[in-house]
Design a protein around this motif. Structure first.
Motif, PDB file in Angstrom:
ATOM      1  N   ALA A  35       0.697  -1.090  -0.221  1.00 57.40           N
ATOM      2  CA  ALA A  35       0.110  -0.246  -0.078  1.00 57.40           C
ATOM      3  C   ALA A  35       0.710   1.379   0.176  1.00 57.40           C
ATOM      4  O   ALA A  35       0.550   1.730  -0.659  1.00 57.40           O
ATOM      5  CB  ALA A  35      -0.658  -0.385   1.163  1.00 57.40           C
ATOM      6  N   ALA A  36       1.952   1.669   0.842  1.00 57.86           N
ATOM      7  CA  ALA A  36       2.538   2.684   0.784  1.00 57.86           C
ATOM      8  C   ALA A  36       3.619   2.588  -0.938  1.00 57.86           C
ATOM      9  O   ALA A  36       3.577   3.875  -0.981  1.00 57.86           O
ATOM     10  CB  ALA A  36       4.003   2.380   1.898  1.00 57.86           C
ATOM     11  N   LEU A  37       3.821   1.591  -1.556  1.00 50.33           N
ATOM     12  CA  LEU A  37       4.763   1.739  -2.375  1.00 50.33           C
ATOM     13  C   LEU A  37       3.807   2.684  -3.535  1.00 50.33           C
ATOM     14  O   LEU A  37       4.201   3.417  -4.930  1.00 50.33           O
ATOM     15  CB  LEU A  37       4.641   0.251  -3.140  1.00 50.33           C
ATOM     16  CG  LEU A  37       6.520  -0.016  -2.726  1.00 50.33           C
ATOM     17  CD1 LEU A  37       6.656  -1.757  -3.067  1.00 50.33           C
ATOM     18  CD2 LEU A  37       7.381   0.560  -2.724  1.00 50.33           C
ATOM     19  N   ARG A  38       2.311   2.120  -3.406  1.00 53.67           N
ATOM     20  CA  ARG A  38       0.908   2.299  -4.356  1.00 53.67           C
ATOM     21  C   ARG A  38       0.870   3.928  -4.742  1.00 53.67           C
ATOM     22  O   ARG A  38       0.563   4.795  -5.024  1.00 53.67           O
ATOM     23  CB  ARG A  38       0.086   1.569  -4.070  1.00 53.67           C
ATOM     24  CG  ARG A  38      -0.370  -0.083  -4.976  1.00 53.67           C
ATOM     25  CD  ARG A  38      -1.513  -0.457  -4.106  1.00 53.67           C
ATOM     26  NE  ARG A  38      -0.928  -2.254  -4.463  1.00 53.67           N
ATOM     27  CZ  ARG A  38      -1.403  -3.223  -3.573  1.00 53.67           C
ATOM     28  NH1 ARG A  38      -1.405  -3.046  -2.083  1.00 53.67           N
ATOM     29  NH2 ARG A  38      -0.864  -4.495  -3.970  1.00 53.67           N
ATOM     30  N   ASN A  39       0.916   4.110  -2.451  1.00 53.38           N
ATOM     31  CA  ASN A  39       0.527   5.249  -2.482  1.00 53.38           C
ATOM     32  C   ASN A  39       2.309   6.266  -3.066  1.00 53.38           C
ATOM     33  O   ASN A  39       1.600   6.696  -3.271  1.00 53.38           O
ATOM     34  CB  ASN A  39       0.756   6.216  -1.007  1.00 53.38           C
ATOM     35  CG  ASN A  39      -0.535   5.279  -0.744  1.00 53.38           C
ATOM     36  OD1 ASN A  39      -1.852   4.856  -1.021  1.00 53.38           O
ATOM     37  ND2 ASN A  39      -0.801   4.454   0.698  1.00 53.38           N
ATOM     38  N   LEU A  40       3.162   5.876  -2.815  1.00 52.65           N
ATOM     39  CA  LEU A  40       3.863   6.888  -3.463  1.00 52.65           C
ATOM     40  C   LEU A  40       4.344   6.410  -4.970  1.00 52.65           C
ATOM     41  O   LEU A  40       4.216   8.082  -5.500  1.00 52.65           O
ATOM     42  CB  LEU A  40       5.631   6.380  -3.597  1.00 52.65           C
ATOM     43  CG  LEU A  40       6.687   6.284  -3.978  1.00 52.65           C
ATOM     44  CD1 LEU A  40       7.460   7.706  -3.133  1.00 52.65           C
ATOM     45  CD2 LEU A  40       8.407   5.828  -3.643  1.00 52.65           C
ATOM     46  N   ALA A  41       3.817   5.361  -5.772  1.00 55.65           N
ATOM     47  CA  ALA A  41       3.425   5.769  -7.467  1.00 55.65           C
ATOM     48  C   ALA A  41       2.439   7.048  -7.881  1.00 55.65           C
ATOM     49  O   ALA A  41       2.266   7.783  -8.683  1.00 55.65           O
ATOM     50  CB  ALA A  41       3.280   3.697  -8.010  1.00 55.65           C
ATOM     51  N   ILE A  42       1.045   7.083  -6.764  1.00 51.59           N
ATOM     52  CA  ILE A  42       0.575   7.950  -7.324  1.00 51.59           C
ATOM     53  C   ILE A  42       0.642   9.100  -6.954  1.00 51.59           C
ATOM     54  O   ILE A  42      -0.025  10.320  -7.096  1.00 51.59           O
ATOM     55  CB  ILE A  42      -1.369   7.356  -6.429  1.00 51.59           C
ATOM     56  CG1 ILE A  42      -1.585   6.300  -6.824  1.00 51.59           C
ATOM     57  CG2 ILE A  42      -2.374   8.740  -6.061  1.00 51.59           C
ATOM     58  CD1 ILE A  42      -2.642   5.391  -6.030  1.00 51.59           C
ATOM     59  N   GLY A  43       1.165   9.395  -5.894  1.00 48.23           N
ATOM     60  CA  GLY A  43       1.894  10.834  -5.330  1.00 48.23           C
ATOM     61  C   GLY A  43       2.478  11.550  -6.476  1.00 48.23           C
ATOM     62  O   GLY A  43       2.862  12.403  -6.131  1.00 48.23           O
ATOM     63  N   ARG A  60       4.221   4.692 -18.230  1.00 51.28           N
ATOM     64  CA  ARG A  60       5.753   5.141 -17.830  1.00 51.28           C
ATOM     65  C   ARG A  60       6.360   3.624 -17.468  1.00 51.28           C
ATOM     66  O   ARG A  60       7.258   3.060 -17.935  1.00 51.28           O
ATOM     67  CB  ARG A  60       5.494   4.974 -16.180  1.00 51.28           C
ATOM     68  CG  ARG A  60       5.898   7.048 -16.264  1.00 51.28           C
ATOM     69  CD  ARG A  60       5.188   7.778 -15.249  1.00 51.28           C
ATOM     70  NE  ARG A  60       5.640   8.979 -15.041  1.00 51.28           N
ATOM     71  CZ  ARG A  60       4.981   9.705 -16.434  1.00 51.28           C
ATOM     72  NH1 ARG A  60       4.316   8.701 -17.079  1.00 51.28           N
ATOM     73  NH2 ARG A  60       5.159  10.862 -16.791  1.00 51.28           N
ATOM     74  N   ALA A  61       5.355   2.589 -17.121  1.00 52.20           N
ATOM     75  CA  ALA A  61       5.003   0.698 -17.811  1.00 52.20           C
ATOM     76  C   ALA A  61       5.662   0.155 -18.625  1.00 52.20           C
ATOM     77  O   ALA A  61       7.017  -0.356 -19.003  1.00 52.20           O
ATOM     78  CB  ALA A  61       4.083   0.015 -17.121  1.00 52.20           C
ATOM     79  N   ARG A  62       5.778   1.019 -19.815  1.00 56.15           N
ATOM     80  CA  ARG A  62       6.279   0.985 -20.833  1.00 56.15           C
ATOM     81  C   ARG A  62       8.339   0.940 -21.808  1.00 56.15           C
ATOM     82  O   ARG A  62       8.855   0.543 -22.156  1.00 56.15           O
ATOM     83  CB  ARG A  62       5.687   1.307 -22.265  1.00 56.15           C
ATOM     84  CG  ARG A  62       4.054   0.524 -22.804  1.00 56.15           C
ATOM     85  CD  ARG A  62       3.599   1.793 -23.329  1.00 56.15           C
ATOM     86  NE  ARG A  62       2.061   1.761 -23.609  1.00 56.15           N
ATOM     87  CZ  ARG A  62       1.032   2.438 -23.445  1.00 56.15           C
ATOM     88  NH1 ARG A  62       2.065   4.041 -22.926  1.00 56.15           N
ATOM     89  NH2 ARG A  62       0.223   2.257 -23.557  1.00 56.15           N
ATOM     90  N   ASP A  63       8.602   2.234 -19.995  1.00 55.01           N
ATOM     91  CA  ASP A  63       9.733   2.319 -20.398  1.00 55.01           C
ATOM     92  C   ASP A  63       9.978   3.205 -19.204  1.00 55.01           C
ATOM     93  O   ASP A  63      10.118   4.033 -18.673  1.00 55.01           O
ATOM     94  CB  ASP A  63      10.203   3.267 -21.777  1.00 55.01           C
ATOM     95  CG  ASP A  63      11.477   3.652 -21.606  1.00 55.01           C
ATOM     96  OD1 ASP A  63      12.300   3.112 -21.628  1.00 55.01           O
ATOM     97  OD2 ASP A  63      11.663   4.586 -22.896  1.00 55.01           O
ATOM     98  N   ALA A  64      11.394   2.035 -18.523  1.00 50.62           N
ATOM     99  CA  ALA A  64      11.518   2.480 -17.523  1.00 50.62           C
ATOM    100  C   ALA A  64      11.832   3.404 -17.501  1.00 50.62           C
ATOM    101  O   ALA A  64      12.775   4.725 -16.496  1.00 50.62           O
ATOM    102  CB  ALA A  64      12.831   1.058 -16.939  1.00 50.62           C
ATOM    103  N   THR A  65      13.119   4.569 -18.465  1.00 48.88           N
ATOM    104  CA  THR A  65      13.504   5.759 -18.428  1.00 48.88           C
ATOM    105  C   THR A  65      12.199   6.675 -17.886  1.00 48.88           C
ATOM    106  O   THR A  65      12.938   7.673 -17.706  1.00 48.88           O
ATOM    107  CB  THR A  65      14.502   5.588 -19.751  1.00 48.88           C
ATOM    108  OG1 THR A  65      13.115   5.854 -20.422  1.00 48.88           O
ATOM    109  CG2 THR A  65      15.421   4.673 -19.186  1.00 48.88           C
ATOM    110  N   ARG A  66      11.103   6.541 -18.802  1.00 46.96           N
ATOM    111  CA  ARG A  66      10.289   7.355 -18.197  1.00 46.96           C
ATOM    112  C   ARG A  66      10.085   7.651 -16.743  1.00 46.96           C
ATOM    113  O   ARG A  66       9.612   8.697 -15.988  1.00 46.96           O
ATOM    114  CB  ARG A  66       9.452   7.112 -18.999  1.00 46.96           C
ATOM    115  CG  ARG A  66       9.183   7.001 -20.359  1.00 46.96           C
ATOM    116  CD  ARG A  66       7.950   6.558 -20.735  1.00 46.96           C
ATOM    117  NE  ARG A  66       7.961   6.121 -22.585  1.00 46.96           N
ATOM    118  CZ  ARG A  66       7.077   5.553 -23.555  1.00 46.96           C
ATOM    119  NH1 ARG A  66       5.688   5.296 -22.444  1.00 46.96           N
ATOM    120  NH2 ARG A  66       7.607   5.689 -24.577  1.00 46.96           N
TER     121      ARG A  66
END
Length: 76
Positions: A35-43, A60-66
């Motif tokens: 949940a903390a990781l999901r909140n970090l991504a959303i934030g 962003r999931a398509r390319d790590a550099t994004r």
């Protein structure tokens, strides 16, 4: 997948976008950590002024550099 409003409650965004209710992580500190990781991504995406969290996540999931660029880092 539906468009998630920027002002939707975090629980709804985590569930709809990241499928939190379907998660298989159920014991120990795993659910809290996820949940903390999901909140970090959303934030992070919200701070970067993305209104559609679903589209931004897919982009962003398509390319790590994004993802690295969103965090303000430069790829090595």
């Amino acid at each position: 997948m539906p468009c998630i409003d920027l002002y939707a409650p975090p629980e709804k965004v985590r569930d709809v976008t990241y499928g939190e209710d379907a998660s298989q992580t159920r014991t120990g500190s795993g659910p809290r950590a996820m949940a903390a990781l999901r909140n970090l991504a959303i934030g992070t995406l919200t701070t970067a002024a993305h209104r559609n969290i679903v589209a931004a996540t897919r982009h962003r999931a398509r390319d790590a550099t994004r993802t690295i660029g969103t965090l303000g880092l430069t790829p090595a």
